[in-house]
Write a protein that holds these residues in place. Structure first.
Motif, PDB file in Angstrom:
ATOM      1  N   UNK A 120       0.824  -1.208   0.000  1.00 13.81           N
ATOM      2  CA  UNK A 120       0.000   0.000   0.000  1.00 13.81           C
ATOM      3  C   UNK A 120       0.863   1.266   0.000  1.00 13.81           C
ATOM      4  N   UNK A 121       0.397   2.320  -0.655  1.00  9.61           N
ATOM      5  CA  UNK A 121       1.222   3.534  -0.821  1.00  9.61           C
ATOM      6  C   UNK A 121       1.233   4.407   0.431  1.00  9.61           C
ATOM      7  N   UNK A 122       1.876   3.909   1.487  1.00  6.52           N
ATOM      8  CA  UNK A 122       2.051   4.674   2.721  1.00  6.52           C
ATOM      9  C   UNK A 122       3.537   5.003   2.846  1.00  6.52           C
ATOM     10  N   UNK A 123       3.895   6.268   2.887  1.00 11.17           N
ATOM     11  CA  UNK A 123       5.315   6.645   2.898  1.00 11.17           C
ATOM     12  C   UNK A 123       6.058   6.089   4.110  1.00 11.17           C
ATOM     13  N   UNK A 124       7.308   5.783   3.915  1.00 13.19           N
ATOM     14  CA  UNK A 124       8.153   5.284   5.006  1.00 13.19           C
ATOM     15  C   UNK A 124       8.196   6.268   6.164  1.00 13.19           C
ATOM     16  N   UNK A 125       8.245   7.556   5.864  1.00 11.91           N
ATOM     17  CA  UNK A 125       8.319   8.557   6.929  1.00 11.91           C
ATOM     18  C   UNK A 125       7.078   8.514   7.814  1.00 11.91           C
ATOM     19  N   UNK A 126       5.904   8.302   7.226  1.00  9.17           N
ATOM     20  CA  UNK A 126       4.677   8.221   8.020  1.00  9.17           C
ATOM     21  C   UNK A 126       4.693   7.005   8.932  1.00  9.17           C
ATOM     22  N   UNK A 127       5.160   5.872   8.401  1.00  7.08           N
ATOM     23  CA  UNK A 127       5.214   4.655   9.214  1.00  7.08           C
ATOM     24  C   UNK A 127       6.175   4.842  10.386  1.00  7.08           C
ATOM     25  N   UNK A 128       7.339   5.439  10.116  1.00  5.40           N
ATOM     26  CA  UNK A 128       8.307   5.661  11.188  1.00  5.40           C
ATOM     27  C   UNK A 128       7.761   6.617  12.248  1.00  5.40           C
ATOM     28  N   UNK A 129       7.087   7.673  11.836  1.00  4.25           N
ATOM     29  CA  UNK A 129       6.516   8.624  12.794  1.00  4.25           C
ATOM     30  C   UNK A 129       5.531   7.926  13.726  1.00  4.25           C
ATOM     31  N   UNK A 172      13.422   1.678   1.114  1.00  5.06           N
ATOM     32  CA  UNK A 172      14.590   2.492   0.760  1.00  5.06           C
ATOM     33  C   UNK A 172      14.231   3.950   0.499  1.00  5.06           C
ATOM     34  N   UNK A 173      13.000   4.348   0.796  1.00  4.05           N
ATOM     35  CA  UNK A 173      12.623   5.746   0.590  1.00  4.05           C
ATOM     36  C   UNK A 173      13.433   6.670   1.504  1.00  4.05           C
ATOM     37  N   UNK A 174      13.895   7.789   0.995  1.00  5.33           N
ATOM     38  CA  UNK A 174      14.611   8.749   1.864  1.00  5.33           C
ATOM     39  C   UNK A 174      13.638   9.432   2.825  1.00  5.33           C
ATOM     40  N   UNK A 175      14.110   9.717   4.017  1.00  2.00           N
ATOM     41  CA  UNK A 175      13.322  10.430   5.028  1.00  2.00           C
ATOM     42  C   UNK A 175      14.118  11.647   5.502  1.00  2.00           C
ATOM     43  N   UNK A 176      13.433  12.559   6.163  1.00  2.00           N
ATOM     44  CA  UNK A 176      14.091  13.747   6.679  1.00  2.00           C
ATOM     45  C   UNK A 176      15.139  13.400   7.733  1.00  2.00           C
ATOM     46  N   UNK A 177      16.098  14.281   7.901  1.00  3.36           N
ATOM     47  CA  UNK A 177      17.211  14.033   8.828  1.00  3.36           C
ATOM     48  C   UNK A 177      16.725  13.876  10.263  1.00  3.36           C
ATOM     49  N   UNK A 178      15.758  14.676  10.682  1.00  3.06           N
ATOM     50  CA  UNK A 178      15.268  14.599  12.059  1.00  3.06           C
ATOM     51  C   UNK A 178      14.566  13.265  12.326  1.00  3.06           C
TER      52      UNK A 178
END
Length: 524
Positions: A226-235, A259-265
């Motif tokens: 499903x198209x859920x961004x890696x950053x959202x899952x990590x948050x 392997x999607x890039x996420x923000x540094x924070x």
């Protein structure tokens, strides 16, 4: 012989992502209604191989119902469905799309809930596939000599009691709907349990074992493709790790987004939790071996994942894009008492901490009911394959001996074939002749253009039985494709058909060439 598409690639397009992330029930209904449209271009391939291989049966899934029905009727081959999205089957027991509160304005949710019935789904599906009876599906059926469908393929399957296998247990589905025809069969879920299933990756297994030694519960988050961004899952994962009272360890399976890039924070926080042994991130893992080790499972609500989670006998919760049948399984999780109501991923941050604490608390009702439910879902075999094969074998045996399996249009064709086979007895039947192509077309006009058409008639008939439309052919062209159907009435096996190619002229049409073929040859 398998025929289909690449779902993972298709859902990664910008338009598909937008549609799937739209929480509107109306949008969900439109996507469900369009489920078969993009597969209709594969009909010639299905027809070709079915005609060449002459199988005893056509097997089809959710996105190929209309094509399987058409090819089966045209070639008199029974078709058996293997349906993993059973809410497309018209029934009073459930709507095709389960309403989920997804708007900030409750009135919009209540209005949309009124629009998710099977009547509306039939209208939308007919509009997508066959507007005014003149769409792609009707063209395909006319090309195969069949009348257009009245309604959708699912209504036709209900009306004709076509054999459909639904590989889901009755307990998991909520019982067999009373208005299903007798040959719609609920069986058992199918699980991946072969010796080829890989073991858990050593690091992942070590993460789980360490949590057990420390007495910490382990929570899994998995959303498949499903198209859920890696950053959202990590948050979300970090929020639950940091705020839940039960102090869980969390495994986040990212699927194609690993392997999607996420923000540094975000990565700084995530890496810190990983170093402490609180978070594990991976692309995937074998569910049959991982899920029984979990204490709570957060998932997207797909059939396979839901079945594995319920069998693992732990509390579950469904969130994500909640695409079509994922809503149904999210609602079933709640109705079975093993988890909360499903919520869209955009709203999950509001409830995730409270829900995980409720699932893993010492007096969790969800945990108690999940523990009791899991063993009841054990089937007759570890993987559920045997039960499904036995039902398929029974339905196939019934279908081969029952003309109903060919559907009403094909039954009429079968009667026509029987009448043709009777030789001189009776008045014969109408025969559909499809003119596929013309070869060796000479130049016929001074202006070096040809208006070519084909006449088809029975020998001895006083007039042409039918002809194709005119087709422009350039000078020097020796081959052209017409691909139109001509209907010839009163045909018997011993009759001869004359196919003649003509060039249309203002004063008198010119005959280019003629070929004769017996009806018996065409039938064979």
């Amino acid at each position: 012989r398998p025929v289909g598409g690449d779902t993972s690639t298709r859902i990664e397009t910008p338009m598909a992502k937008w549609a799937m992330n739209c929480t509107s029930e109306v949008m969900q209904m439109c996507m469900l209604a369009r489920g078969e449209v993009e597969f209709m271009k594969s009909e010639p391939a299905v027809f070709h191989w079915a005609r060449k291989l002459r199988p005893d049966c056509l097997g089809f899934g959710f996105t190929m119902g209309s094509i399987a029905l058409t090819v089966g009727q045209a070639l008199h081959i029974p078709a058996i469905g293997f349906i993993l999205q059973p809410t497309v089957i018209p029934s009073a027991a459930y709507p095709p799309v389960i309403p989920v509160d997804s708007h900030s304005i409750g009135l919009l949710d209540r209005v949309e809930a009124k629009l998710v019935g099977h009547g509306a789904q039939t209208f939308l599906k007919s509009l997508m596939e066959n507007p005014l009876g003149m769409g792609e599906l009707s063209r395909i059926r006319r090309r195969r000599g069949l009348a257009p469908l009245k309604g959708t393929c699912w209504e036709e399957f209900v009306r004709t009691n076509a054999p459909l296998i639904v590989p889901i247990s009755e307990a998991m589905f909520g019982g067999r709907p009373a208005d299903w025809p007798s040959r719609f069969v609920l069986t058992e879920c199918i699980f991946l349990r072969s010796a080829a299933v890989e073991e858990l990756e050593a690091g992942l297994r070590g993460f789980v074992d360490e949590a057990r030694r420390e007495g910490a519960p382990v929570v899994l988050m998995a959303f498949s493709s499903m198209p859920i961004p890696r950053s959202d899952i990590l948050e979300l994962a970090m929020k639950m790790i940091e705020e839940c009272k039960v102090r869980p360890r969390l495994i986040a399976l990212m699927g194609p987004h690993k392997d999607e890039p996420c923000g540094a924070k975000i990565m700084e926080r995530a890496d810190g939790l990983k170093r402490k042994g609180l978070l594990w991130e991976a692309g995937g893992a074998p569910f049959g071996k991982l899920l029984p080790l979990m204490d709570c499972i957060i998932m997207h609500g797909g059939l396979g994942t839901t079945a594995e989670a319920l069998r693992a006998a732990v509390p579950c919760m469904v969130t994500g894009v909640l695409l079509m049948d994922q809503r149904f399984w999210g609602q079933r999780v709640h109705e079975l008492g093993v988890g909360p109501e499903p919520v869209p991923i955009a709203q999950f941050h509001k409830v995730c901490v409270a829900n995980v604490d409720a699932a893993l608390g010492p007096d969790s009702e969800w945990a108690r009911k999940a523990k009791a439910l899991g063993p009841s879902l054990e089937g007759t075999s570890a993987d559920g394959v045997l039960s499904n094969v036995q039902v398929f074998e029974r339905l196939l045996t019934e279908s081969l001996g029952d003309p109903q399996s060919f559907g009403p249009s094909a039954r009429a064709d079968a009667k026509a074939a029987a009448a043709v086979g009777a030789g001189g007895e009776g008045t014969g039947q109408e025969l559909a002749v499809e003119v596929l192509s013309i070869a060796n077309v000479p130049k016929m006009d001074l202006r070096q253009r040809g208006d070519v058409y084909v006449k088809v008639r029975r020998t001895g008939a006083s007039a042409a039985a039918g002809q194709t439309g005119a087709l422009k052919v350039a000078s020097g062209e020796t081959y052209t494709s017409i691909q139109q159907t001509v209907w010839v009435g009163g045909c018997l096996l011993e009759d001869t058909l004359e196919l003649s190619v003509w060039d249309r002229d203002p004063l008198r049409d010119d005959l280019i060439g003629t070929v004769e073929v017996t009806v018996a040859e065409l039938v064979r």
